[in-house]
Scaffold this motif. Sequence first.
Motif, PDB file in Angstrom:
ATOM      1  N   MET A 179      49.205 -16.131 101.984  1.00 41.84           N
ATOM      2  CA  MET A 179      49.483 -15.044 102.759  1.00 41.84           C
ATOM      3  C   MET A 179      50.988 -14.449 102.712  1.00 41.84           C
ATOM      4  N   LYS A 180      51.519 -14.573 101.389  1.00 38.34           N
ATOM      5  CA  LYS A 180      52.770 -14.019 101.096  1.00 38.34           C
ATOM      6  C   LYS A 180      53.006 -12.569 101.287  1.00 38.34           C
ATOM      7  N   LYS A 181      54.140 -12.160 101.655  1.00 40.30           N
ATOM      8  CA  LYS A 181      54.339 -10.767 101.924  1.00 40.30           C
ATOM      9  C   LYS A 181      55.285 -10.407 100.982  1.00 40.30           C
ATOM     10  N   PHE A 182      55.396  -8.901 100.491  1.00 40.28           N
ATOM     11  CA  PHE A 182      56.516  -8.510  99.767  1.00 40.28           C
ATOM     12  C   PHE A 182      57.680  -8.087 100.820  1.00 40.28           C
ATOM     13  N   SER A 183      58.414  -9.015 101.034  1.00 44.26           N
ATOM     14  CA  SER A 183      59.440  -9.031 102.069  1.00 44.26           C
ATOM     15  C   SER A 183      60.300  -7.699 101.702  1.00 44.26           C
ATOM     16  N   PRO A 184      60.237  -6.629 102.756  1.00 47.53           N
ATOM     17  CA  PRO A 184      60.918  -5.465 102.614  1.00 47.53           C
ATOM     18  C   PRO A 184      62.473  -5.335 102.607  1.00 47.53           C
ATOM     19  N   CYS A 185      62.936  -6.522 103.002  1.00 45.82           N
ATOM     20  CA  CYS A 185      64.291  -6.679 103.302  1.00 45.82           C
ATOM     21  C   CYS A 185      64.950  -7.116 102.218  1.00 45.82           C
ATOM     22  N   CYS A 186      66.252  -6.987 101.812  1.00 49.48           N
ATOM     23  CA  CYS A 186      67.124  -5.829 102.150  1.00 49.48           C
ATOM     24  C   CYS A 186      68.108  -5.407 101.070  1.00 49.48           C
ATOM     25  N   SER A 187      67.459  -4.537 100.344  1.00 56.02           N
ATOM     26  CA  SER A 187      68.438  -4.178  99.179  1.00 56.02           C
ATOM     27  C   SER A 187      69.453  -3.058  99.859  1.00 56.02           C
ATOM     28  N   PRO A 188      70.632  -3.110  99.235  1.00 52.60           N
ATOM     29  CA  PRO A 188      71.758  -2.338  99.920  1.00 52.60           C
ATOM     30  C   PRO A 188      71.539  -0.944  99.566  1.00 52.60           C
ATOM     31  N   VAL A 189      70.611  -0.359 100.023  1.00 52.99           N
ATOM     32  CA  VAL A 189      70.170   0.991  99.586  1.00 52.99           C
ATOM     33  C   VAL A 189      71.152   2.235 100.588  1.00 52.99           C
ATOM     34  N   LEU A 190      70.355   3.276 100.632  1.00 59.46           N
ATOM     35  CA  LEU A 190      71.008   4.406 101.287  1.00 59.46           C
ATOM     36  C   LEU A 190      72.123   4.964 100.359  1.00 59.46           C
ATOM     37  N   GLN A 191      71.275   5.052  99.217  1.00 59.56           N
ATOM     38  CA  GLN A 191      72.237   5.933  98.151  1.00 59.56           C
ATOM     39  C   GLN A 191      73.151   6.889  98.481  1.00 59.56           C
ATOM     40  N   GLY A 192      73.065   7.980  97.855  1.00 61.34           N
ATOM     41  CA  GLY A 192      73.941   9.159  98.123  1.00 61.34           C
ATOM     42  C   GLY A 192      73.161   9.989  99.091  1.00 61.34           C
ATOM     43  N   SER A 193      71.838   9.773  99.336  1.00 61.40           N
ATOM     44  CA  SER A 193      71.137  10.704 100.028  1.00 61.40           C
ATOM     45  C   SER A 193      71.710  11.677 100.751  1.00 61.40           C
ATOM     46  N   LEU A 194      72.476  11.660 101.757  1.00 64.96           N
ATOM     47  CA  LEU A 194      73.256  12.657 102.528  1.00 64.96           C
ATOM     48  C   LEU A 194      74.838  12.075 102.528  1.00 64.96           C
ATOM     49  N   PRO A 195      75.837  12.715 101.794  1.00 72.26           N
ATOM     50  CA  PRO A 195      76.932  12.250 101.841  1.00 72.26           C
ATOM     51  C   PRO A 195      77.404  12.411 103.331  1.00 72.26           C
ATOM     52  N   LYS A 196      78.337  11.442 103.594  1.00 76.41           N
ATOM     53  CA  LYS A 196      78.817  11.440 105.073  1.00 76.41           C
ATOM     54  C   LYS A 196      79.483  12.581 105.596  1.00 76.41           C
ATOM     55  N   SER A 197      80.218  13.293 104.476  1.00 80.48           N
ATOM     56  CA  SER A 197      80.987  14.797 105.035  1.00 80.48           C
ATOM     57  C   SER A 197      79.880  15.763 105.126  1.00 80.48           C
ATOM     58  N   ASP A 198      78.975  15.681 104.270  1.00 79.05           N
ATOM     59  CA  ASP A 198      77.873  16.769 104.508  1.00 79.05           C
ATOM     60  C   ASP A 198      77.126  16.494 105.728  1.00 79.05           C
ATOM     61  N   ALA A 199      77.105  15.261 106.110  1.00 78.85           N
ATOM     62  CA  ALA A 199      76.198  14.869 107.445  1.00 78.85           C
ATOM     63  C   ALA A 199      76.917  15.375 108.530  1.00 78.85           C
ATOM     64  N   GLU A 200      78.338  15.153 108.496  1.00 77.80           N
ATOM     65  CA  GLU A 200      79.234  15.504 109.557  1.00 77.80           C
ATOM     66  C   GLU A 200      78.792  16.831 109.947  1.00 77.80           C
ATOM     67  N   GLU A 201      79.249  17.684 109.004  1.00 80.55           N
ATOM     68  CA  GLU A 201      79.259  19.329 108.837  1.00 80.55           C
ATOM     69  C   GLU A 201      77.827  19.681 109.451  1.00 80.55           C
ATOM     70  N   LEU A 202      77.210  19.257 108.866  1.00 78.11           N
ATOM     71  CA  LEU A 202      75.597  19.630 109.345  1.00 78.11           C
ATOM     72  C   LEU A 202      75.322  19.341 110.749  1.00 78.11           C
ATOM     73  N   ALA A 203      75.707  18.110 111.180  1.00 85.70           N
ATOM     74  CA  ALA A 203      75.865  17.501 112.518  1.00 85.70           C
ATOM     75  C   ALA A 203      76.333  18.575 113.242  1.00 85.70           C
ATOM     76  N   ALA A 204      77.744  19.012 113.055  1.00 93.30           N
ATOM     77  CA  ALA A 204      78.406  20.012 113.926  1.00 93.30           C
ATOM     78  C   ALA A 204      77.511  21.236 114.296  1.00 93.30           C
ATOM     79  N   LEU A 205      77.000  21.576 113.088  1.00 94.60           N
ATOM     80  CA  LEU A 205      76.220  22.843 113.178  1.00 94.60           C
ATOM     81  C   LEU A 205      74.925  22.855 114.361  1.00 94.60           C
ATOM     82  N   PHE A 206      74.256  21.516 114.349  1.00 97.30           N
ATOM     83  CA  PHE A 206      73.032  21.171 114.983  1.00 97.30           C
ATOM     84  C   PHE A 206      73.603  21.157 116.456  1.00 97.30           C
ATOM     85  N   LYS A 207      74.947  20.528 116.466  1.00103.14           N
ATOM     86  CA  LYS A 207      75.450  20.010 117.854  1.00103.14           C
ATOM     87  C   LYS A 207      75.705  21.527 118.541  1.00103.14           C
ATOM     88  N   ALA A 208      76.028  22.533 117.947  1.00 98.97           N
ATOM     89  CA  ALA A 208      76.316  23.884 118.481  1.00 98.97           C
ATOM     90  C   ALA A 208      75.137  24.385 119.057  1.00 98.97           C
TER      91      ALA A 208
END
Lengths: 118, 118
Positions: free
Chosen positions: A1-30
């Motif tokens: 009953m072995k599972k493919f352990s989903p844990c824990c590669s160091p992902v979260l690649q470029g996905s959403l650059p932190k600076s972009d996330a902050e800019e977008l978040a500021a918009l949504f916050k408004a």
Amino acid sequence: MKKFSPCCSPVLQGSLPKSDAEELAALFKALGDPVRLRLLSFIAEQPESEACVCYLTEPTGLSQPTVSHHLKLLHDAGLLEREKRGAWVFYRVVPERLEAIRAALVTRAPRVREAKRA
Amino acid sequence: MKKFSPCCSPVLQGSLPKSDAEELAALFKALGDPVRLRLLSFIAEQPESEACVCYLTEPTGLSQPTVSHHLKLLHDAGLLEREKRGAWVFYRVVPERLEAIRAALVTRAPRVREAKRA
DNA sequence: GGCGGACATCGACGTTCTTCGATGTCTTTG
DNA sequence: CAAAGACATCGAAGAACGTCGATGTCCGCC
């Protein structure tokens, strides 16, 4: 009953650059306040998508400084343009800004639920 | 030099009902944080638009309770579905919810700047 | 010039939000 | 059953936010 352990590669690649996330978040916050949404909605419904501040204070049921503050936040977020005409100030909706938000919310592969894992 | 005094009819008609404004604002508030945007973005990029929580904690640089809290907020806003699989928990993007936001942002008469007041 | 009206800014107060360490619950494994 | 791992929940602390009254600035008018 072995599972493919989903844990824990160091992902979260470029996905959403932190600076972009902050800019977008500021918009949504408004947009994340019911008073500001109603102000924006009301202005957008007016003839030229613009309205004098003097129309906006009383109907909200809030004080004049509070409304002024909310308009400033919407303006700082680029959602409203400000134009002074004599003693009055008009705010106008910036549709490009709203479109930018819409563009940021497009979802990849929206509907693939039926034909999978056949 | 008399002006049309723009002041001050008791408008702000139905525009955006207060209850709708509060509901929409809650949605935007959920998106109004860079950490949550990056979580959402990352999950949306994964194969089934889903990801195990164990993938999400470490890359953000935040503590596990904090990430759990943000995921809960996104879930409460209806932006993520939660599914427990054995010891792990997976969150999946709800595209309908994002579409609903996009739909709320359509602007009336986007471009009428050129041919007016000819 | 002086008065009044339209908005913005300031300072303060209470609320909400973000973050964390500690702890609890559930599941798998030995 | 005991131990370890995966998440959630529970306070608590600090920052950020919404709101207001008071005050300041700019404009039009008598």
